[in-house]
Each structure stands twice: as structure tokens, then as C-alpha cells.
Motif scaffolding. Structure first.
Motif, PDB file in Angstrom:
ATOM      1  N   SER A  30       0.825  -1.211   0.000  1.00 30.89           N
ATOM      2  CA  SER A  30       0.000   0.000   0.000  1.00 30.89           C
ATOM      3  C   SER A  30       0.859   1.261   0.000  1.00 30.89           C
ATOM      4  O   SER A  30       0.498   2.270  -0.609  1.00 30.89           O
ATOM      5  N   SER A  31       2.007   1.218   0.673  1.00 28.35           N
ATOM      6  CA  SER A  31       2.920   2.368   0.672  1.00 28.35           C
ATOM      7  C   SER A  31       3.621   2.495  -0.674  1.00 28.35           C
ATOM      8  O   SER A  31       3.780   3.597  -1.212  1.00 28.35           O
TER       9      SER A  31
ATOM     10  N   GLU B 172       2.527   1.608  -3.559  1.00 26.17           N
ATOM     11  CA  GLU B 172       1.581   2.132  -4.546  1.00 26.17           C
ATOM     12  C   GLU B 172       1.523   3.649  -4.521  1.00 26.17           C
ATOM     13  O   GLU B 172       1.242   4.290  -5.530  1.00 26.17           O
ATOM     14  N   GLN B 173       1.789   4.232  -3.345  1.00 25.93           N
ATOM     15  CA  GLN B 173       1.775   5.691  -3.205  1.00 25.93           C
ATOM     16  C   GLN B 173       3.152   6.296  -3.480  1.00 25.93           C
ATOM     17  O   GLN B 173       3.336   7.493  -3.325  1.00 25.93           O
ATOM     18  N   GLY B 174       4.104   5.459  -3.879  1.00 28.41           N
ATOM     19  CA  GLY B 174       5.449   5.957  -4.156  1.00 28.41           C
ATOM     20  C   GLY B 174       6.322   6.071  -2.940  1.00 28.41           C
ATOM     21  O   GLY B 174       7.442   6.604  -3.010  1.00 28.41           O
ATOM     22  N   ILE B 175       5.844   5.563  -1.797  1.00 34.27           N
ATOM     23  CA  ILE B 175       6.613   5.634  -0.551  1.00 34.27           C
ATOM     24  C   ILE B 175       7.426   4.353  -0.422  1.00 34.27           C
ATOM     25  O   ILE B 175       6.998   3.374   0.195  1.00 34.27           O
TER      26      ILE B 175
ATOM     27  N   TYR C 213      12.516   6.281  -1.521  1.00 36.25           N
ATOM     28  CA  TYR C 213      11.862   7.554  -1.193  1.00 36.25           C
ATOM     29  C   TYR C 213      12.278   8.028   0.197  1.00 36.25           C
ATOM     30  O   TYR C 213      12.633   9.196   0.388  1.00 36.25           O
TER      31      TYR C 213
ATOM     32  N   LYS D   2       3.797   9.385   9.017  1.00 34.14           N
ATOM     33  CA  LYS D   2       3.797   8.959   7.619  1.00 34.14           C
ATOM     34  C   LYS D   2       4.424   7.578   7.538  1.00 34.14           C
ATOM     35  O   LYS D   2       5.597   7.395   7.808  1.00 34.14           O
TER      36      LYS D   2
ATOM     37  N   ARG E 110     -11.685   4.555   3.163  1.00 39.10           N
ATOM     38  CA  ARG E 110     -10.379   5.196   2.960  1.00 39.10           C
ATOM     39  C   ARG E 110      -9.221   4.381   3.534  1.00 39.10           C
ATOM     40  O   ARG E 110      -8.060   4.624   3.204  1.00 39.10           O
TER      41      ARG E 110
ATOM     42  N   SER F 108      -5.896  -1.674  -1.594  1.00 36.67           N
ATOM     43  CA  SER F 108      -6.251  -1.752  -3.009  1.00 36.67           C
ATOM     44  C   SER F 108      -6.736  -3.154  -3.372  1.00 36.67           C
ATOM     45  O   SER F 108      -6.127  -4.151  -3.005  1.00 36.67           O
TER      46      SER F 108
END
Length: 277
Positions: free
Chosen positions: A80-81, A83-86, A90, A103, A174, A178
Motif C-alpha cells: 500500500s505504501s 503504490e503511493q510511491g513511498i 523515497y 507517515k 479510505r 487496493s
């Protein structure tokens, strides 16, 4: 205006985004740490040592545990991280986000490793028997984990596959990972792990007293390193957002290795010695 929401206490300014003042997750984690320290202090006193050492050590253990837990998350981010680019890359290029605990997350394996490193150096500095104090810490750690896992409830995280069982929990859209946006109810994985840890506390305390004369120093720690990883390994089959390295569940693989290593070490320590004629 201050409002009490599921995950914490928020301040809602007249203009602008709300700001979380207090996270229930942090409160629960600290309650777990204090409860674990209380249990350890009782065991320390029973063994004839100064229980004040526990409260002095607690601060360092928390710091080491948080650092270790954060680093574990940084180097094994969940899907899940990613997928957010984290990703790990990063974090390494955004050091402020690396230390921003709001975060991302924390990893229990890293917390245990970080705490063990702190305990080792604290023991050396204060001339304490590391193995004995690790035995003392094991059931206390299990208790802290059992309580601390309820912090995941407030953050609506660490839930398992969708289910219709009576003890299912509702996860807000929320917070759904995914691919599971259309499901509402999931396994309360945090609760399963918490119950496993509570059982582990009683097992370790029972072993400590029932076989006190037969246990070797360090045995209680080894039992913890068998029982907790077994539970975590099995529960990860239900986990939806498991961290992966090279397509392998990182936590599950690590837990399997630790459990097997600890079991082998415990067995070898108690094999009857053979005298050579």
C-alpha cells in the motif's frame, strides 16, 4: 474546536485542515510499554534485583524499539505504501519523512531487534547478565505487544481478509487496501495477534516458575523466539498488506527463520552431554 474521532483527538480550526492533537495509537503503545515494565519489575524483584533498573531501562528500550521499528518499516514497506510511491528509496531521499512517524508505520520485528540491542549494551555498561535480563524482558515484551496491538484498531490497520464471522470489524473505505474497496468487513488480525501474545505471557511466566530449577539462563527468551514467530507466521496468511522482498513475504520468512533457529538452539542446549570414554 476539538473533536474526539476514532483515531484520536483533533483540533478543527475555523479555516484550514484539521490537525490531530493526540493519536490513540500512541497512547495505547505507551500503555503497553508501561504494563510490560510493571510485569518486568515484579519479576526483577522476585529474583532479588533492584526493580528501579527496569524503569531506568524503559526509556532507552522505547527509544531503541521505535528506531528499530521505523527502520524495519523503511526497509520493508508494504504494498500500500509502494503504490503511493513511498518506497525505501523515497525514505532515503526524504529524511524528514523517514523520521515522521505519522507517515508510514512501524514494524514489530524491528522493535524487538532494536530493544535487544539496547538491552545488550545497557547490560554491558551496568554489568548485568544479558541473558537473564532477556529472560525477564520476554514475557514483559509479550504483554506490551498484546496491549499495543489494540492501537491498530484505532488506526484501522492490521486487518485480515474479508469475512462474515460474528467478530468481523468494519473498515472505512479510505483505509481499505487496493483491490478490497468493495468489502466492508474483515478479520480483526490485530485482535488475533493480541490474544496470541496474551497466551504467550502466561506460557512464559508459567515456564519461568514451573521449571525454574531446570531452565538455563536464556531459555525463556528462546521460547519467546519460538512462540511469537509461529503465531505471527500463521496470522500473516490472512494479512492483505504484507511487506514483500523479492516476491516473498518478508515478515513471514523472517519469523520462520527465527523460530527454527531458536528451536534448534533450545534443543542443542538441552541435549544430554555424552562423555567420551
Amino acid at each position: 474546536m476539538i473533536r474526539f474521532l476514532l483515531d484520536g483527538i483533533y483540533i478543527f480550526p475555523a479555516n484550514g485542515d484539521p490537525w490531530r492533537l493526540v493519536a490513540y495509537y500512541g497512547i495505547v503503545i505507551m500503555l503497553g510499554a508501561v504494563a510490560g515494565a510493571w510485569l518486568a519489575a515484579r519479576e526483577v524483584k522476585r529474583r532479588g534485583h533492584d526493580p528501579e533498573i527496569v524503569w531506568d531501562l524503559l526509556v532507552y528500550l522505547i527509544i531503541g524499539g521505535v528506531i528499530g521499528a521505523r527502520l524495519w518499516h523503511v526497509f520493508t514497506p508494504p504494498p500500500s505504501s509502494i503504490e503511493q510511491g513511498i518506497t525505501t528509496a523515497y525514505y532515503l531521499t526524504h529524511p524528514l519523512d523517514l523520521i515522521n512517524l505519522r507517515k508510514g508505520g512501524l514494524g514489530i520485528p524491528g522493535a524487538v531487534i532494536g530493544g535487544a540491542i539496547v538491552l545488550y549494551f545497557y547490560s554491558r555498561k551496568h554489568k548485568l547478565n544479558f541473558a537473564e535480563w532477556a529472560d525477564i524482558a520476554a514475557p514483559a515484551l509479550a504483554l506490551g505487544q498484546a496491549i499495543g496491538r489494540f492501537g491498530n484498531y484505532f488506526n484501522q490497520e492490521l486487518y485480515g481478509a474479508p469475512t462474515d464471522l460474528p467478530w468481523k470489524i468494519f473498515i472505512e473505505p479510505r483505509y481499505r487496501v487496493s483491490g478490497f474497496e468493495n468489502y466492508e468487513y474483515f478479520h480483526p488480525l490485530f485482535l488475533y495477534e493480541s490474544l496470541w501474545n496474551f497466551a504467550n505471557v502466561f506460557l512464559l511466566m508459567w515456564l519461568t516458575r514451573r521449571f525454574e530449577g531446570r531452565l538455563k539462563t536464556g531459555d525463556v527468551l528462546l521460547v519467546y523466539l519460538i512462540t511469537y514467530p509461529i503465531g505471527r507466521f500463521l496470522l500473516d496468511f490472512l494479512r492483505l498488506d504484507a511487506s514483500e522482498l523479492g516476491g516473498i513475504n518478508a515478515n513471514q520468512a523472517f519469523m520462520a527463520f527465527v523460530a527454527l533457529f531458536a528451536a534448534a538452539a533450545l534443543l542443542l542446549r538441552h541435549l544430554p552431554s555424552r562423555k567420551i570414554a
